[in-house]
Design a protein around this motif. Structure first.
Motif, PDB file in Angstrom:
ATOM      1  N   TRP A 285       0.815  -1.208   0.000  1.00 15.81           N
ATOM      2  CA  TRP A 285       0.000   0.000   0.000  1.00 15.81           C
ATOM      3  C   TRP A 285       0.857   1.271   0.000  1.00 15.81           C
ATOM      4  CZ3 TRP A 285      -5.291   0.355  -0.364  1.00 15.81           C
ATOM      5  CH2 TRP A 285      -5.998  -0.846  -0.291  1.00 15.81           C
ATOM      6  N   VAL A 288       0.377   2.901  -3.466  1.00 15.24           N
ATOM      7  CA  VAL A 288      -0.807   2.375  -4.142  1.00 15.24           C
ATOM      8  C   VAL A 288      -1.494   3.430  -5.001  1.00 15.24           C
ATOM      9  CG1 VAL A 288      -2.416   2.891  -2.266  1.00 15.24           C
ATOM     10  CG2 VAL A 288      -2.851   0.935  -3.769  1.00 15.24           C
ATOM     11  N   ARG A 291       0.150   3.495  -8.362  1.00 13.68           N
ATOM     12  CA  ARG A 291      -0.041   2.274  -9.148  1.00 13.68           C
ATOM     13  C   ARG A 291      -1.483   2.091  -9.617  1.00 13.68           C
ATOM     14  NH1 ARG A 291       2.167  -0.244  -4.842  1.00 13.68           N
ATOM     15  NH2 ARG A 291       0.634  -1.931  -4.886  1.00 13.68           N
ATOM     16  N   TYR A 292      -2.432   2.640  -8.839  1.00 17.53           N
ATOM     17  CA  TYR A 292      -3.848   2.475  -9.172  1.00 17.53           C
ATOM     18  C   TYR A 292      -4.540   3.838  -9.213  1.00 17.53           C
ATOM     19  CZ  TYR A 292      -2.878  -2.406  -8.139  1.00 17.53           C
ATOM     20  OH  TYR A 292      -2.347  -3.673  -8.141  1.00 17.53           O
ATOM     21  N   VAL A 318      -3.426  -6.281  -1.879  1.00 11.11           N
ATOM     22  CA  VAL A 318      -4.207  -5.096  -2.250  1.00 11.11           C
ATOM     23  C   VAL A 318      -5.573  -5.540  -2.765  1.00 11.11           C
ATOM     24  CG1 VAL A 318      -4.353  -3.048  -3.697  1.00 11.11           C
ATOM     25  CG2 VAL A 318      -2.138  -3.775  -2.797  1.00 11.11           C
ATOM     26  N   VAL A 353      -9.230   5.994  -4.047  1.00 10.42           N
ATOM     27  CA  VAL A 353      -8.163   5.331  -3.293  1.00 10.42           C
ATOM     28  C   VAL A 353      -7.922   6.096  -1.997  1.00 10.42           C
ATOM     29  CG1 VAL A 353      -5.754   4.608  -3.271  1.00 10.42           C
ATOM     30  CG2 VAL A 353      -7.052   4.492  -5.403  1.00 10.42           C
ATOM     31  N   LYS A 355      -5.315   5.788   0.814  1.00  6.30           N
ATOM     32  CA  LYS A 355      -4.086   5.116   1.233  1.00  6.30           C
ATOM     33  C   LYS A 355      -4.032   4.949   2.741  1.00  6.30           C
ATOM     34  CE  LYS A 355       0.938   5.772   1.304  1.00  6.30           C
ATOM     35  NZ  LYS A 355       2.050   6.651   0.870  1.00  6.30           N
ATOM     36  N   LYS A 358      -6.295   2.337   3.765  1.00  8.58           N
ATOM     37  CA  LYS A 358      -6.055   1.144   2.951  1.00  8.58           C
ATOM     38  C   LYS A 358      -7.352   0.624   2.345  1.00  8.58           C
ATOM     39  CE  LYS A 358      -1.787  -0.288   5.224  1.00  8.58           C
ATOM     40  NZ  LYS A 358      -1.028  -1.351   5.889  1.00  8.58           N
TER      41      LYS A 358
END
Length: 578
Positions: A285, A288, A291-292, A318, A353, A355, A358
């Protein structure tokens, strides 16, 4: 041996002089130089022969003895000596004339063991033994001779299952012994306490560095696993096993596994060690969000299904949640399992998202066109449609349109005139009906239909067809405390208030009439907006049609002193019935 050589050299100084006596004197000198073996001693001998039943051992002074072969067999039944090996034996008896001696290896072993026991007890060294049996108060241990291990000395904590130790070998301290009685008392506790203290110090020292250990899985529970770090146990909680989802610790570990763990916390007072496995690997994470990114599309695997949605694994550790409302544009499943199953691969879009928490919000429907974007253009208000009823509820019926969209016909839009308690009285699932589009709410995804709107509202002409003063006749459909409802045509009712039932006082409408009876009444008022018609029987008295009433009463041979008495005694509150 140096003395032997010196003496030998002296004997052969003058070779000519001693040639005759050389062999005889040399043999005598060699023999006299060896130690004379004595009965009751442990001596060293040499194996000179091995037969199927015995082992022949030379103990010196031209003396040999035979020992049963079984004294030289190990636990597996394999021979432990060969010709030429030195062995310790106990000299029991000698026969000088024959040169034969009676010797025993087992007795020599026991003497050696007792000597070792004494040395261990005096120097606080340890001795190795194997637990062979459960006895009263503890365990029996084989250390070459039987020894007793009290139950209180088996482990640091009280032991409930002694049988698990049988067959295991350990190091022991000798607490006390009595050679004469053959009693030996052992203990493991001091050794375990020392190991525990050393392990604690090692853990503390390691925590200042990497904190990594290799341990053995000792026990598995629903919430985690206990790991033996070598003298001290640590708890590896299920949440610290993997960055990904784990349903049960047994999915990842099994008893006896050797695993690497990291010490997360060590409570010296309570001697509790918290361990982690996932902390050895980087936190997925960490980056993250990069990446997303939002609106990026991915393929993931469904790993869990709840009442409110499904969790999709994007990578190990994830997961994102597809809420039930984000699964499809049109279908409204009662449960997500109606659409997907655990293990299915699904295409999703990243919606949000978080973070810190999470959390990743995902959507499935966003990857498909939204039918609500075109439905309003395809079905403008007033459009007549035909479809099958997909569901019947207390508040209406759902009619299938297309693209998976259902339109709702509310119970109030089923009929202009009928009083419907439940839509199931008129319609069933699968039945084909016609309806009119009333409204499309794209934002709230609502499609409103009407069945009664397929026909003209009869209340539009009611005021013209039933003006005030008109005489109507109908059937009683309901009797209430405040009046009577009279159906004057199919689906059209009027209400006769209790005060309008008769010129005479009526205490209860149920005393005046009942459901199913026919009555004649006069229209007092029509409320088109509220769809109400007020009727009256009492007002018929004011039309002047008294002769008709009189004739009706005379035909029943009713005698009264006057018209008022006639109405009072015979008609009473029933004036207006025909």
């Amino acid at each position: 041996m140096e003395n032997l050589e010196t003496q030998t050299n002296n004997f052969i100084t003058d070779e000519g002089e001693h040639e005759m006596a050389r062999e005889e004197d040399f043999a005598e000198l060699v023999e006299s130089s060896f130690h004379k073996v004595q009965e009751g001693e442990v001596v060293t001998g040499i194996v000179v022969q091995v037969t199927s039943d015995y082992v022949m051992v030379d103990v010196g002074s031209k003396s040999e003895g035979q020992i049963p072969l079984e004294q030289f067999l190990d636990e597996k039944g394999e021979l432990t000596v060969k010709v030429g090996d030195e062995v310790q034996v106990f000299l029991e008896d000698t026969e000088e004339s024959s040169g034969q001696v009676k010797i025993s290896k087992s007795k020599a072993d026991k003497i050696r063991i007792w000597e070792e026991i004494a040395a261990v007890c005096e120097t606080e060294r340890t001795i190795v033994g194997r637990v062979v049996a459960r006895v009263k108060g503890g365990l029996q241990v084989d250390i070459g001779v039987p020894a007793f291990l009290p139950g209180s000395q088996v482990d640091l904590r009280p032991v409930r299952n002694f049988e698990k130790y049988i067959g295991e070998s350990f190091e022991f301290n000798v607490l006390k012994y009595n050679r004469k009685r053959g009693n030996i008392v052992l203990s493991r506790k001091p050794l375990l306490e020392k190991q525990k203290e050393e392990r604690k110090n090692l853990i503390l020292g390691t925590m200042e560095g990497s904190g990594l250990f290799v341990g053995t899985v000792k026990n598995i529970t629903d919430y985690g696993a206990f790991i033996d770090l070598g003298g001290i146990d640590g708890l590896l909680h299920i949440t610290d096993m993997s960055w990904g989802r784990i349903n049960h610790p047994s999915d990842v570990l099994k008893v006896g596994d050797q695993i690497q763990v990291k010490v997360l916390k060590f409570d010296q007072d309570k001697e509790r060690v918290s361990l982690g496995m996932k902390q050895i690997q980087p936190d997925p994470w960490e980056n993250v969000e990069e990446r997303y990114p939002k609106e990026s599309e991915w393929t993931g695997k469904v790993v869990s299904i709840t009442d409110y949605g499904v969790f999709v694994e994007l990578e190990k550790g994830v997961e994102g949640l597809v809420h039930i409302s984000e699964m499809t544009w049109t279908k409204k499943p009662r449960h997500p399992s109606k659409l997907v199953q655990v293990g299915d691969e699904v295409d999703v879009m990243v919606l949000n998202v978080d973070k810190e928490q999470k959390r990743i919000s995902l959507g499935m429907k966003q990857l498909k066109p939204n039918p609500w974007d075109v439905i309003a253009e395809r079905y403008p208000e007033g459009t007549k449609i035909e479809g099958k009823i997909r569901n019947v509820t207390d508040f209406g019926v759902f009619v299938g349109i297309d693209e998976g969209i259902d339109g709702l016909v509310h119970i109030s839009d089923i009929s202009w005139t009928q009083r419907i308690k439940h839509p199931g009285e008129l319609y069933k699932k699968g039945q084909t009906v016609q309806a009119v589009v009333l409204n499309i709410d794209k934002e709230n995804e609502r499609f409103s239909l009407g069945i009664k709107q397929m026909q003209e509202d009869p209340w539009e002409t009611i005021p013209d067809r039933y003006p005030p003063g008109a005489k109507v006749r109908g059937k009683v459909t309901s009797v209430t405390d405040f009046g009577v409802f009279l159906e004057i045509e199919e689906g059209i009712e009027g209400m006769i208030h209790v005060s309008e039932l008769s010129k005479e006082r009526v205490n209860s409408p149920s005393d005046f009439t009942k459901e199913g009876e026919e009555l004649t009444a006069m229209v007092l008022k029509v409320n088109k907006k509220d769809k109400k018609i007020a009727l009256s029987i009492k007002s018929l008295e004011k039309t002047g049609d008294y002769e008709q009433v009189k004739g009706y009463m005379h035909s029943q041979e009713v005698v009264a002193s006057n018209l008022g008495d006639l109405l009072k005694e015979n008609l009473g509150s029933n004036f207006g019935k025909e």
